[in-house]
Enzyme design. Structure first.
Site, PDB file in Angstrom:
ATOM      1  N   CYS A 383       0.893  -1.284   0.124  1.00 27.07           N
ATOM      2  CA  CYS A 383       0.074  -0.061   0.242  1.00 27.07           C
ATOM      3  C   CYS A 383       0.951   1.113   0.056  1.00 27.07           C
ATOM      4  O   CYS A 383       1.500   1.776  -0.845  1.00 27.07           O
ATOM      5  CB  CYS A 383      -1.160   0.053   1.213  1.00 27.07           C
ATOM      6  SG  CYS A 383      -2.184   0.956   0.878  1.00 27.07           S
ATOM      7  N   HIS A 509      -3.699  -5.087   0.271  1.00 28.80           N
ATOM      8  CA  HIS A 509      -3.225  -5.849   1.535  1.00 28.80           C
ATOM      9  C   HIS A 509      -3.415  -7.039   1.484  1.00 28.80           C
ATOM     10  O   HIS A 509      -4.255  -7.585   2.146  1.00 28.80           O
ATOM     11  CB  HIS A 509      -3.932  -5.211   2.754  1.00 28.80           C
ATOM     12  CG  HIS A 509      -3.709  -3.723   3.069  1.00 28.80           C
ATOM     13  ND1 HIS A 509      -2.639  -3.310   3.934  1.00 28.80           N
ATOM     14  CD2 HIS A 509      -4.000  -2.709   2.409  1.00 28.80           C
ATOM     15  CE1 HIS A 509      -2.693  -1.747   3.949  1.00 28.80           C
ATOM     16  NE2 HIS A 509      -3.631  -1.655   2.877  1.00 28.80           N
ATOM     17  N   GLU A 511      -2.006  -9.530   3.044  1.00 27.63           N
ATOM     18  CA  GLU A 511      -1.935  -9.955   4.322  1.00 27.63           C
ATOM     19  C   GLU A 511      -3.231 -10.270   4.951  1.00 27.63           C
ATOM     20  O   GLU A 511      -3.235 -11.235   5.868  1.00 27.63           O
ATOM     21  CB  GLU A 511      -1.127  -9.356   5.200  1.00 27.63           C
ATOM     22  CG  GLU A 511      -1.805  -7.682   5.546  1.00 27.63           C
ATOM     23  CD  GLU A 511      -1.393  -6.704   4.601  1.00 27.63           C
ATOM     24  OE1 GLU A 511      -0.936  -6.831   3.674  1.00 27.63           O
ATOM     25  OE2 GLU A 511      -1.593  -5.512   4.995  1.00 27.63           O
TER      26      GLU A 511
HETATM   27  N1  GLN Z   1      -1.862   6.662   2.949  1.00 32.55           N
HETATM   28  C1  GLN Z   1      -1.879   5.870   1.856  1.00 32.55           C
HETATM   29  C2  GLN Z   1      -3.456   6.042   1.223  1.00 32.55           C
HETATM   30  O1  GLN Z   1      -4.330   6.492   1.892  1.00 32.55           O
HETATM   31  C3  GLN Z   1      -1.679   4.491   2.129  1.00 32.55           C
HETATM   32  C4  GLN Z   1      -2.858   3.693   2.884  1.00 32.55           C
HETATM   33  C5  GLN Z   1      -1.924   2.514   3.360  1.00 32.55           C
HETATM   34  O2  GLN Z   1      -0.951   1.945   3.481  1.00 32.55           O
HETATM   35  N2  GLN Z   1      -3.055   1.555   3.808  1.00 32.55           N
HETATM   36  O3  GLN Z   1      -3.409   5.507   0.039  1.00 32.55           O
END
Ligand code: GLN
Length: 533
Positions: A383, A509, A511
């Site tokens: 992410c 994600h 995970e």
């Molecule tokens: N801050 C970033 C976004 O909002 C990544 C979010 C995250 O790592 N879950 O896109």
């Protein structure tokens, strides 16, 4: 008739009630019952999405886009099933619903009160989840500690539930701490006794006591707890510290917890089928080859902040027979020069660039990424990790000086990561990110495509507001940092660097869907790259 197992906690929080609940769930499921697990969080936030991970650990994301408590993650991993945002009930959710009904006029002139209106709503929410998910047995874990003001309405609601459904259909399990007194080395049961007294004052008599302790429970401690808590000796179950959490169900089972529970609930005795689980635990414990993995993030001082990622690494390591040794690298320390980035990755076989939000620590992550990319160390960006891979590459390979994400630098000349469409004028920050399970179309022939077994489309869970800006993609692709997964709106979801063995970033994600017996493919491929297979 549906049965309920209510799990409460005493003495202090953080005892592993979630793991106890998940373990009981696994034992019941492995005995042939259909189960679900519900987490009640007595805080006033509607969901965990607005909470700092330092306050409450990781925010776990469900398929249906719930931003939930991390215990939902334990439940999913132990039960091997996907749950819904409805499996996490909070004071905020309950009151929001009650107040909306009151405003609509649904209560028809009544005075709306905690008893019965709030407690009825709690029971209704619990019942609905259990019904929708077709559970024979629903486990309900009440967060916090008995005696907290916040948890009172929930305890009252489950007390009523037991009265309404009858004693054969509701069992109470109370998890307590039995501390080891450092001066004498004795296990002390008094705090446990007091917390049971508090529970009984509320009207709940526990059927089973699970006693958390550093060392196995002594017979004397067990007898005392039994006597003072008014539960039979066989219903006092020890839960000493274990090497891996996945052992807990086996430890509880070894002491006959299912026998006690079955007797209470009138269930036919069954022997749970745990052979695959046992095999997994054996592999984790026996894994000999240590592999150092750097975990680069900014909430590294509270390990629970990245719980699902740590677990996903464990799941993926088991079939490879390796033991990941995690080296936590605090991005803010790199940023302020307290860590020498050219030395910190010595001996490291792979790195995970962790998710995150906001400015703090960002330059540290970017410095780390440059080092990892140039050294060719297998790197997985998750992410925000992917987003920072893109920023680093833009600056240091494409020469776009000052390139950034507009999350961190709104006036960057090169917004290589930018706000998603529709996020510009939000009134509410809670629950408004791009959330939940969404399709990712894989580009045939890429590493990601191979990792996912040559599938055309895969589903992973998301939680973000920003996204790779497609405007710069041609330049990235020309330099070898290519898109290997694309989202519904045509935006990049996975990117990988040609030439490096494993330098892959994913907007989703993976995970969150990793399970002990079914590790996330992305983590498995990453760990394979770290050991060169
Ligand atoms: N801050 C970033 C976004 O909002 C990544 C979010 C995250 O790592 N879950 O896109």
């Amino acid at each position: 008739m549906r049965k309920y197992v209510i799990v409460t906690g005493g003495v202090l929080s953080g005892l592993g009630k979630g793991v106890t609940t998940a373990s009981l769930g696994l034992l019941l499921k492995a005995s042939g019952y259909s189960v679900t697990a519900i987490k009640i969080d007595p805080y006033v936030n509607v969901d965990a999405g607005t909470m700092n991970p330092y306050m409450h650990g990781e925010v776990f994301v469900t398929d249906d886009g719930g931003e939930t408590d991390l215990d939902i993650g334990h439940y999913e991993r132990f039960l091997g099933m996907s749950l819904s945002k409805k499996n996490n009930i909070t004071t905020g959710k309950v009151y929001l619903e009650v107040i909306q009904r009151e405003r609509r006029g649904d209560y028809l002139g009544q005075t709306v009160q905690i008893i019965p209106h709030v407690t009825d709503m709690i029971k209704q929410m619990i019942g609905e989840v259990a019904e929708e998910q077709g559970a024979d047995i629903a486990l309900v874990e009440i967060g916090g500690t008995v005696g907290d003001i916040e948890s009172l309405p929930f305890l009252e609601a489950v007390r009523q539930l037991a009265l309404e459904l009858g004693p054969r259909n509701v069992a109470f399990v109370h998890v307590v701490l039995v501390p080891l007194l450092w001066t004498t080395g004795e296990l002390k049961t008094k705090p446990a006794q007091h917390s049971v007294q508090e529970l009984r004052r509320i009207g709940i008599q526990p059927d089973i006591i699970v006693a958390r302790s550093r060392v196995p429970l002594t017979e004397e401690a067990r007898r005392k707890i039994s006597l003072y808590s008014n539960v039979p000796l066989e219903a006092v179950i020890g839960n000493p510290d274990v090497e891996v959490v996945y052992e807990v169900p086996l430890v509880l089972h070894g002491q006959g917890i299912l026998r006690v529970l079955s007797k209470k609930l009138g269930l036919a005795p069954a022997e749970p089928e745990l052979s695959q689980w046992r095999e997994f635990v054996r592999r984790v414990k026996e894994a000999g080859k240590e592999v150092s993995i750097a975990m680069v993030g900014k909430y590294t001082r509270l390990r629970d902040s990245y719980l699902s990622i740590v677990e996903a690494l464990r799941h993926a390591a088991a079939p490879l027979g390796i033991k990941p040794v995690l080296k936590w690298v605090e991005a803010t320390d790199i940023e302020r020069g307290a860590i020498d980035v050219s030395a910190v990755f010595e001996g490291i076989k792979g790195a995970v660039i962790l998710p995150g939000f906001g400015r703090r620590g960002v330059e540290g992550k970017i410095r780390a990424l440059k080092e990892l990319r140039e050294r060719g160390i297998p790197t997985l960006g998750i992410c925000f990790g992917l987003q920072m891979m893109v920023v680093e590459f833009a600056r240091n390979v494409l020469g776009l000086k000052g390139a950034h994400s507009t999350e961190v630098d709104p006036s960057t000349p090169y917004p290589v990561v930018d706000l998603l469409k529709g996020q510009e004028k939000l009134k509410y920050l809670g629950g408004t990110m791009r959330l939940g399970s969404l399709p990712i179309k894989l580009v045939p022939g890429t590493k990601a495509w191979k990792i996912y077994g040559g599938k055309e489309v895969v589903y992973e869970r998301h939680r973000h507001r920003y996204h790779i800006n497609p405007r710069y993609l041609d330049a990235f692709e020309a330099a070898g940092f290519i898109v290997s997964g694309v989202g519904e709106e045509g935006l990049p979801e996975i990117m990988e660097l040609k030439g490096n063995k494993f330098y892959i970033g994913t907007q989703a994600h993976p995970e969150f869907k990793s399970r002990p017996l079914n590790p996330a493919k992305m983590f498995y491929a990453f760990l394979r790259a770290t050991v060169g297979v």
